[in-house]
Design an enzyme around this catalytic site. Structure first.
Site, mmCIF file in Angstrom:
data_model
loop_
_atom_site.group_PDB
_atom_site.id
_atom_site.type_symbol
_atom_site.label_atom_id
_atom_site.label_comp_id
_atom_site.label_asym_id
_atom_site.label_seq_id
_atom_site.Cartn_x
_atom_site.Cartn_y
_atom_site.Cartn_z
ATOM 1 N N ILE A 102 5.587 -67.528 -5.115
ATOM 2 C CA ILE A 102 6.044 -66.239 -4.591
ATOM 3 C C ILE A 102 4.818 -65.475 -4.074
ATOM 4 O O ILE A 102 4.358 -64.510 -4.691
ATOM 5 C CB ILE A 102 6.802 -65.429 -5.666
ATOM 6 C CG1 ILE A 102 7.882 -66.273 -6.335
ATOM 7 C CG2 ILE A 102 7.429 -64.174 -5.029
ATOM 8 C CD1 ILE A 102 8.589 -65.615 -7.502
ATOM 9 N N PRO A 103 4.264 -65.929 -2.931
ATOM 10 C CA PRO A 103 3.132 -65.195 -2.367
ATOM 11 C C PRO A 103 3.568 -63.798 -1.943
ATOM 12 O O PRO A 103 4.700 -63.622 -1.473
ATOM 13 C CB PRO A 103 2.709 -66.042 -1.164
ATOM 14 C CG PRO A 103 3.864 -66.922 -0.855
ATOM 15 C CD PRO A 103 4.659 -67.061 -2.112
ATOM 16 N N HIS A 104 2.690 -62.836 -2.137
ATOM 17 C CA HIS A 104 3.078 -61.465 -1.802
ATOM 18 C C HIS A 104 1.850 -60.618 -1.511
ATOM 19 O O HIS A 104 0.735 -60.971 -1.880
ATOM 20 C CB HIS A 104 3.902 -60.832 -2.922
ATOM 21 C CG HIS A 104 3.222 -60.864 -4.256
ATOM 22 N ND1 HIS A 104 3.249 -61.974 -5.075
ATOM 23 C CD2 HIS A 104 2.481 -59.948 -4.909
ATOM 24 C CE1 HIS A 104 2.563 -61.721 -6.177
ATOM 25 N NE2 HIS A 104 2.070 -60.502 -6.099
ATOM 26 N N GLY A 105 2.109 -59.501 -0.832
ATOM 27 C CA GLY A 105 1.024 -58.593 -0.508
ATOM 28 C C GLY A 105 1.558 -57.313 0.100
ATOM 29 O O GLY A 105 2.758 -57.184 0.355
ATOM 30 N N LEU A 144 6.870 -62.220 0.001
ATOM 31 C CA LEU A 144 7.250 -60.806 0.012
ATOM 32 C C LEU A 144 6.106 -59.974 0.577
ATOM 33 O O LEU A 144 4.961 -60.118 0.137
ATOM 34 C CB LEU A 144 7.559 -60.319 -1.414
ATOM 35 C CG LEU A 144 8.900 -60.736 -1.994
ATOM 36 C CD1 LEU A 144 8.975 -60.347 -3.462
ATOM 37 C CD2 LEU A 144 10.049 -60.111 -1.227
#
Length: 152
Positions: A62-65, A100
């Site tokens: 779940i990569p996010h930033g 996300l």
């Protein structure tokens, strides 16, 4: 999920040979959807990965930033053609990714979205169905199923 993804934000058969390449492809798709610069998105994702992997185990990442110019939280889902090494916490390769991106001022909305995605992808049956789907439409239907009835 309906507020996070659209049928256009699903990549049913992502080809990537590495974690970096998978993140680049997700950044490219997110740039199309948000109007943000692909490089800015990619840099935010790499920066987050340097803090610790977003590979949460069981083949899921779940990569996010956060980005300054976003209007809302955006999601991009990808099912990889072949799993890639993602430095995941369980050392298993990743084949399901849910990106996300949130506005810098999102605060709790960002965390709520992360929690919702995490809950959804902790469901082993759901993940099996996602892995068995090879069309964007089928994956979108799975990710958003039952949402209309929950809202009522």
């Amino acid at each position: 999920m309906i507020d996070l993804i659209t049928p256009q934000s699903i990549i049913a058969n992502l080809r990537a040979g590495s974690k970096k390449q998978a993140l680049q492809e997700l950044a490219k798709k997110a740039a199309e959807l948000t109007g943000q610069h692909e490089r800015a998105i990619f840099d935010v994702l790499l920066e987050r990965e340097r803090l610790g992997t977003t590979g949460v185990g069981h083949g899921i990442a779940i990569p996010h930033g956060k980005l300054a110019n976003l209007d809302r939280v955006h999601g991009v889902f990808a099912r990889l053609e072949r799993p890639v090494d993602f430095d995941a916490i369980d050392d298993q390769p990743v084949d399901l990714m849910f990106l996300l991106l949130a506005p810098e001022a999102a605060g709790a909305d960002h965390l709520k979205a992360l929690a919702r995605v995490s809950r959804l992808l902790r469901d082993g049956t759901m993940c099996d169905k996602l892995r068995g789907s090879d069309s964007s439409e089928a994956i979108y239907a799975l990710l958003t199923q039952g949402e209309a009835s929950h809202a009522a």
